[in-house]
Design a protein around this motif. Structure first.
Motif, short mmCIF file in Angstrom:
data_model
loop_
_atom_site.label_atom_id
_atom_site.label_comp_id
_atom_site.label_asym_id
_atom_site.label_seq_id
_atom_site.Cartn_x
_atom_site.Cartn_y
_atom_site.Cartn_z
N UNK A 1 -8.06 -22.68 15.16
CA UNK A 1 -9.45 -23.17 15.23
C UNK A 1 -9.74 -23.73 16.61
N UNK A 2 -11.00 -23.61 17.02
CA UNK A 2 -11.46 -24.21 18.26
C UNK A 2 -12.35 -25.40 17.96
N UNK A 3 -13.13 -25.81 18.95
CA UNK A 3 -13.95 -27.00 18.79
C UNK A 3 -15.25 -26.70 18.03
N UNK A 4 -15.89 -27.76 17.53
CA UNK A 4 -17.16 -27.61 16.83
C UNK A 4 -18.23 -27.15 17.81
N UNK A 5 -19.29 -26.55 17.28
CA UNK A 5 -20.32 -25.92 18.11
C UNK A 5 -19.65 -25.04 19.17
N UNK A 6 -18.89 -24.05 18.72
CA UNK A 6 -18.03 -23.29 19.63
C UNK A 6 -18.80 -22.42 20.62
N UNK A 7 -18.18 -22.21 21.77
CA UNK A 7 -18.72 -21.29 22.76
C UNK A 7 -17.79 -20.08 22.84
N UNK A 8 -18.01 -19.24 23.82
CA UNK A 8 -17.22 -18.01 23.94
C UNK A 8 -15.76 -18.30 24.28
N UNK A 9 -15.49 -19.39 24.99
CA UNK A 9 -14.09 -19.71 25.31
C UNK A 9 -13.35 -20.19 24.07
N UNK A 10 -14.02 -20.99 23.26
CA UNK A 10 -13.41 -21.49 22.04
C UNK A 10 -13.13 -20.35 21.05
N UNK A 11 -14.17 -19.60 20.70
CA UNK A 11 -14.01 -18.51 19.74
C UNK A 11 -13.16 -17.39 20.32
N UNK A 12 -13.41 -17.04 21.58
CA UNK A 12 -12.68 -15.95 22.20
C UNK A 12 -11.19 -16.20 22.25
N UNK A 13 -10.80 -17.41 22.64
CA UNK A 13 -9.37 -17.71 22.73
C UNK A 13 -8.72 -17.70 21.35
N UNK A 14 -9.46 -18.14 20.32
CA UNK A 14 -8.92 -18.10 18.96
C UNK A 14 -8.67 -16.66 18.51
N UNK A 15 -9.64 -15.79 18.75
CA UNK A 15 -9.48 -14.39 18.36
C UNK A 15 -8.35 -13.71 19.12
N UNK A 16 -8.25 -14.01 20.40
CA UNK A 16 -7.19 -13.42 21.23
C UNK A 16 -5.82 -13.86 20.72
N UNK A 17 -5.67 -15.15 20.45
CA UNK A 17 -4.37 -15.65 19.98
C UNK A 17 -4.04 -15.08 18.61
N UNK A 18 -5.03 -14.92 17.75
CA UNK A 18 -4.79 -14.36 16.42
C UNK A 18 -4.24 -12.94 16.54
N UNK B 1 0.38 -4.34 27.21
CA UNK B 1 -0.24 -3.36 26.33
C UNK B 1 -1.07 -4.04 25.23
N UNK B 2 -0.90 -5.36 25.08
CA UNK B 2 -1.70 -6.10 24.10
C UNK B 2 -3.12 -6.35 24.59
N UNK B 3 -3.41 -5.98 25.83
CA UNK B 3 -4.75 -6.18 26.38
C UNK B 3 -5.66 -5.03 25.94
N UNK B 4 -6.00 -5.03 24.66
CA UNK B 4 -6.93 -4.05 24.11
C UNK B 4 -8.35 -4.38 24.57
N UNK B 5 -9.29 -3.46 24.33
CA UNK B 5 -10.66 -3.70 24.78
C UNK B 5 -11.26 -4.94 24.11
#
Length: 368
Positions: A37-54, A192-196
């Motif tokens: 999870x990232x911070x409340x009222x998330x921005x692209x860095x918060x959500x993006x980093x969560x998705x990338x790590x997942x 190789x994990x750097x997918x689009x």
């Protein structure tokens, strides 16, 4: 010049060493469900980093999910992320065990998990919680209890002054964004994990936290951005989606608030009434990431305090241009903090008290 280069090399070596440690901890996590999870009222860095790590963890056969609600998912509407996202920890744990979380139900003794000491017992309901892009648990919003009840906690962040008290903390306030940290993690692990999809999330996170590469940048930031573009990122599309594009409501809001900016002597401020139109039509994230940034660009403004009035509280964003005290100003209020040139706080104090506190702090800094 030689001394400077040598010093920069030492810093790079320290950062790389820490990245290797982060990689080691993540890849050796025990076979437990992992919630991110990232911070409340998330921005692209918060959500993006969560998705990338997942995605990163799933590539190594880890059971990982991102905690997001429906509104937050819409921030990355151009991607299908349904298979990565759940609303809360129970969505997964109850489906696996058909029982509620209870950290005391297990008779297991204390464990040393992948070199991290955890004093919490775990059994069928044990899980790992990884918090990203935040330096204070108050910013986890509805997920604080889930973090505190986790068997093992990790934190990856780039803000000043980390107080999360996670079992393992990777904090690099020299990085432009949490997404920049995760790019380095992937680069050190498997390119190789750097997918689009991953590259798009990384680019948007960096783009947002640097405000289109205008602050908190190093030569490394531009190198990473170039690599992401080379890997297929459509920078024009994402720039417009994330930062450049404006709706009519956003433009009207910026215009109205620009006319109501107040010069308080040693700083400027503006109050955004969230109950009035068109402000009521815009999310808090849009207000602080787009509208406030528009106002920050006005000539003659050095310190701008952008206050969103919810009637029962104020949510504030402090932005500076020529000085680096935004985080210090915000820390004058409970739970406040962030970056040197932009930071935030939430308070129930009256407007007059907020303004006098900020003015007094700035005066003290000038006199010192």
């Amino acid at each position: 010049i030689e001394k400077s280069s040598e010093w920069n090399l030492k810093i790079w070596e320290i950062v790389m060493c820490k990245i290797e440690m982060l990689k080691e901890k993540l890849l050796s996590l025990p076979d437990l469900p992992i919630f991110i999870a990232g911070h409340k009222n998330p921005d692209q860095d918060s959500i993006g980093s969560c998705l990338v790590l997942c995605r990163f963890l799933r590539n190594f056969k880890k059971q990982a999910w991102v905690l997001l609600n429906t509104n937050e998912k819409s921030i990355v509407s151009w991607q299908n992320i349904d298979n990565l996202v759940v609303k809360n920890v129970n969505d997964i744990l109850q489906s696996k065990n058909n029982k509620k979380i209870d950290k005391n139900t297990s008779n297991d003794s204390k464990l040393d998990l992948c070199g991290l000491k955890s004093d919490k017992k775990y059994g069928q309901n044990g899980y790992i919680f990884i918090a990203l892009d935040l330096n204070d648990l108050s910013r986890l919003d509805n997920h604080q209890d889930e973090f505190l009840n986790a068997t093992l906690t990790l934190n990856i962040d780039h803000h000043q002054g980390n107080t999360t008290n996670a079992d393992f903390v990777y904090s690099n306030d020299k990085a432009s964004s949490t997404c920049e940290i995760l790019f380095e993690l992937i680069e050190k692990t498997d390119k190789t994990l750097l997918t689009l999809d991953t590259c798009e999330n990384l680019y948007c996170g960096i783009l947002t936290d640097t405000n289109c590469f205008s602050r908190r940048i190093t030569n490394k930031t531009f190198i990473i951005a170039q690599q992401l573009i080379n890997l297929g990122v459509d920078y024009y599309k994402l720039n417009r989606l994330v930062l450049w594009g404006r709706t009519v409501d956003e433009l009207v809001c910026s215009g109205l608030l620009a006319q109501n900016i107040v010069n308080a002597g040693n700083f400027h401020y503006v109050v955004c009434d969230k109950t009035k139109s068109p402000m009521c039509n815009l999310s808090q994230s849009v207000l602080v990431k787009k509208v406030a940034e528009d106002l920050r660009k006005i000539d003659g403004i050095n310190i701008l305090v952008f206050l969103i009035d919810y009637k029962d509280k104020f949510v504030a964003k402090v932005m500076t241009n020529d000085c680096e005290i935004a985080d210090k100003i915000s820390s004058e209020f409970s739970g406040g903090g962030g970056h040197k040139k932009e930071a935030g706080f939430t308070t129930t104090l009256p407007l007059k008290t907020i303004l006098s506190t900020i003015s007094a702090y700035i005066s003290k800094m000038v006199n010192n």
